[in-house]
Write a protein that holds these residues in place. Structure first.
Motif, short mmCIF file in Angstrom:
data_model
loop_
_atom_site.label_atom_id
_atom_site.label_comp_id
_atom_site.label_asym_id
_atom_site.label_seq_id
_atom_site.Cartn_x
_atom_site.Cartn_y
_atom_site.Cartn_z
N GLY A 325 0.30 66.97 52.57
CA GLY A 325 -0.90 66.95 51.74
C GLY A 325 -2.19 67.17 52.50
N VAL A 326 -2.13 67.82 53.66
CA VAL A 326 -3.34 68.12 54.42
C VAL A 326 -3.75 69.57 54.11
N LEU A 387 2.47 65.74 40.28
CA LEU A 387 2.48 66.77 41.34
C LEU A 387 2.98 66.16 42.65
N ALA A 388 2.46 64.97 42.98
CA ALA A 388 2.85 64.30 44.23
C ALA A 388 4.34 64.01 44.22
N ILE A 393 4.87 64.75 48.01
CA ILE A 393 3.67 64.62 48.85
C ILE A 393 3.12 63.21 48.63
N PRO A 394 2.69 62.51 49.70
CA PRO A 394 2.15 61.16 49.49
C PRO A 394 0.96 61.20 48.52
N LEU A 395 1.01 60.35 47.47
CA LEU A 395 0.00 60.41 46.41
C LEU A 395 -1.41 60.13 46.94
N ASP A 396 -1.54 59.11 47.80
CA ASP A 396 -2.89 58.78 48.29
C ASP A 396 -3.49 59.96 49.05
N GLN A 397 -2.65 60.66 49.81
CA GLN A 397 -3.14 61.81 50.56
C GLN A 397 -3.54 62.94 49.61
#
Ligand SMILES: Cc1cc2nc3c(=O)[nH]c(=O)nc-3n(C[C@H](O)[C@H](O)[C@H](O)COP(=O)(O)OP(=O)(O)OC[C@H]3O[C@@H](n4cnc5c(N)ncnc54)[C@H](O)[C@@H]3O)c2cc1C
Length: 507
Positions: A325-326, A387-388, A393-397
């Motif tokens: 998620g970057v 989506l996460a 993908i980590p949700l917070d990110q």
């Protein structure tokens, strides 16, 4: 001692030019002792021994090796001026990487752009393009400018003389796309609309196409001039020697050559390659007769293994992120995220898009790609949580990267350099999974501004020209390479005209 034929095999690229062992053999030179004349000496020093004797199958004015956008564009002015051109292509089909490309043409000042209301000065657009080329570590900036300035005329020539069809920029300029992007008629990935009319025009003007024959050697005459080339069929069962006043190497870059990438750009050797067209044979053949290679260690250009997806960011809001998620790179570039993905050792990346893209000007490309790559397309997702979870993908990110994205588009300011598509992404979201591949090289054969091949000491290799991605001065993309081809074709028209008038005077 028995004197052999005047025509010599002087530059040789063995069949298996992809192995490092042959790499050195390709550049080796064999001096043939029996050649003693002063003119012959230069050529003889590059002669390759133990090759079948030269026996010409046909003769032409200009022999163009390679049928990408460069080779095809080069042939046009020559045929229009009434000269004979033979184009040889190692693959069964014409077009090379040019045909397989995403079709984004960096063109400035063409008629179709002016008619669409794009009146920004070419010099101003060049400043933007120059920044892109510098970012890609491209070195021949002055000549690139010349090609960029000639790109509009290249597009006009193809439209006016060949009926090549470009998309009306008005259909996508409202999306805030760069003003120097020109697309083929049906948008991303449709180079057929540009190259097929060009091919048909060449055919109607009398061009001879020879497909399925790979150039494996250059042929020199008694004066040390290149005067033809040898070709072998794909199964190596047939060989053809073609004689020409001039040979143009338009064989593309070397992104597909594992050996050359390892030799010149080892950092990228473990990244896969998209096509098989660009395996550096033209560079090796020119080097084999004394041509200098330069800039081969310039950065290698990477893109998506599904190239159209890398181009979507020019035409609609998209977000490129790593599996964690970057955010990777500016999305309005076909190359930035692929490079960041390799540098970050991420393995693959996601392009997040929405209906704003799939219902926009490039809807055809999105629909075709999604239907061809069903297992790579994820979604629709109604919110970030879905989506996460769908893409792991980590949700917070993900929430953080979307917050940053929103403030970037609201402020129209991007630390990664994006300059267009300032629109938020609104659910439903889709995600497309892709991997980085090598697609383009800079660097190649050293030439002067007319494409004449030069040696390390700056001496012309008589009879030999090189253009497009095979040349150190080429390689910036479709339109620049097309303009380079046109420029070399025109230079050769002048040379042939001179020869003709000299011959007439001496009669
Ligand atoms: C996946 C991908 C996407 C791209 N997208 C874009 C884009 O959107 N916009 C852009 O500007 N650029 C793009 N590019 C780059 C662009 O395709 C190249 O800059 C351009 O096509 C180079 O043109 P060329 O004619 O010099 O070489 P090519 O088009 O590669 O043509 C060279 C030809 O020579 C032939 N050949 C090679 N060796 C021999 C031999 N020994 N004998 C006979 N024939 C030979 C090859 O088979 C090939 O047909 C992309 C490239 C790739 C791979």
């Amino acid at each position: 001692m028995k004197r052999r034929s005047f025509f010599k095999i002087v530059g040789f690229s063995a069949a298996a030019c992809v192995t490092p062992a042959v790499l050195s053999a390709c550049t080796s030179q064999t001096v043939v002792e029996e050649e003693t004349g002063s003119d012959a000496a230069a050529q003889a020093s590059y002669e390759i021994a133990d090759q079948p004797e030269v026996s010409f199958d046909s003769t032409t004015d200009v022999l163009v090796v390679g049928t990408g956008v460069t080779g095809l564009s080069c042939a046009l002015p020559l045929l229009q001026a009434g000269y004979q051109v033979t184009l040889c292509e190692k693959q069964e089909k014409l077009g090379g990487d040019s045909y397989e490309s995403a079709g984004i043409m960096y063109v400035a000042g063409s008629k179709i752009q002016k008619q669409a209301g794009i009146t920004t000065k070419v010099s101003k657009l060049w400043d933007q393009r120059k920044a892109q080329l510098e970012e890609a570590n491209y070195s021949n900036i002055d000549f690139s400018r010349k090609l960029f300035e000639a790109s509009g005329e290249w597009a006009d020539t193809l439209a006016d003389d060949c009926n090549a069809v470009f998309a009306d920029p008005q259909t996508y300029s409202e999306e805030g796309t760069n003003e120097y992007i020109l697309l083929p008629k049906n948008g991303i990935g449709d180079m057929d609309s540009v190259l097929a009319p060009l091919r048909d025009t060449l055919t109607s003007l009398g061009a001879v196409f020879q497909t399925g024959y790979r150039c494996c050697a250059l042929i020199g005459n008694e004066k040390g001039e290149i005067c033809g080339a040898r070709f072998v069929s794909a199964d190596q069962g047939d060989m053809k020697d073609i004689r020409a006043a001039y040979v143009v190497m338009a064989t593309g870059g070397f992104a597909s050559s594992q050996a050359l990438i390892e030799a010149y750009a080892p950092d990228w050797v473990r990244v896969g390659c998209y096509t098989v067209a660009s395996d550096g044979q033209g560079q090796l053949l020119c080097e084999g007769v004394g041509g200098q290679l330069s800039g081969m260690d310039n950065a290698i250009i990477l893109t998506s293994d599904v190239p159209p997806v890398a181009a979507w960011g020019y035409f609609g809001p998209t977000l490129d992120i790593s599996p964690l998620g970057v955010r990777l790179g500016r999305e309005d570039s076909m190359t930035a995220s692929a490079r960041a993905c390799v540098v970050g050792a991420d393995g693959f990346w996601w392009t997040i898009f929405t209906n704003a893209l799939s219902e926009g000007s490039q809807s055809r490309s999105v629909a075709q790609t999604v239907s061809s790559y069903k297992t790579r397309t994820y979604g629709p997702f109604d919110d970030l949580e879905a989506l996460a979870s769908g893409c792991n993908i980590p949700l917070d990110q993900l929430e953080e990267v979307f917050d940053d994205y929103d403030s970037m588009v609201d402020n129209k300011k991007d630390s990664l350099g994006r300059t267009s598509q300032w629109t938020r992404l609104e659910a439903p979201y889709y995600a497309f999974k892709q991997m980085p591949v090598r697609c383009l090289t800079h660097g190649g054969v050293t030439t002067d501004d007319t494409g004449q091949v030069l040696s390390a000491t700056g001496q012309a290799v008589a009879g030999l020209y090189c253009a497009g991605s095979a040349a150190a001065k080429g390689g910036q993309g479709l339109a620049s390479n097309g303009a380079f081809g046109l420029l070399v074709g025109r230079a050769l028209v002048e040379k042939l005209d001179e020869r003709k008038s000299q011959a007439e005077t001496s009669e």
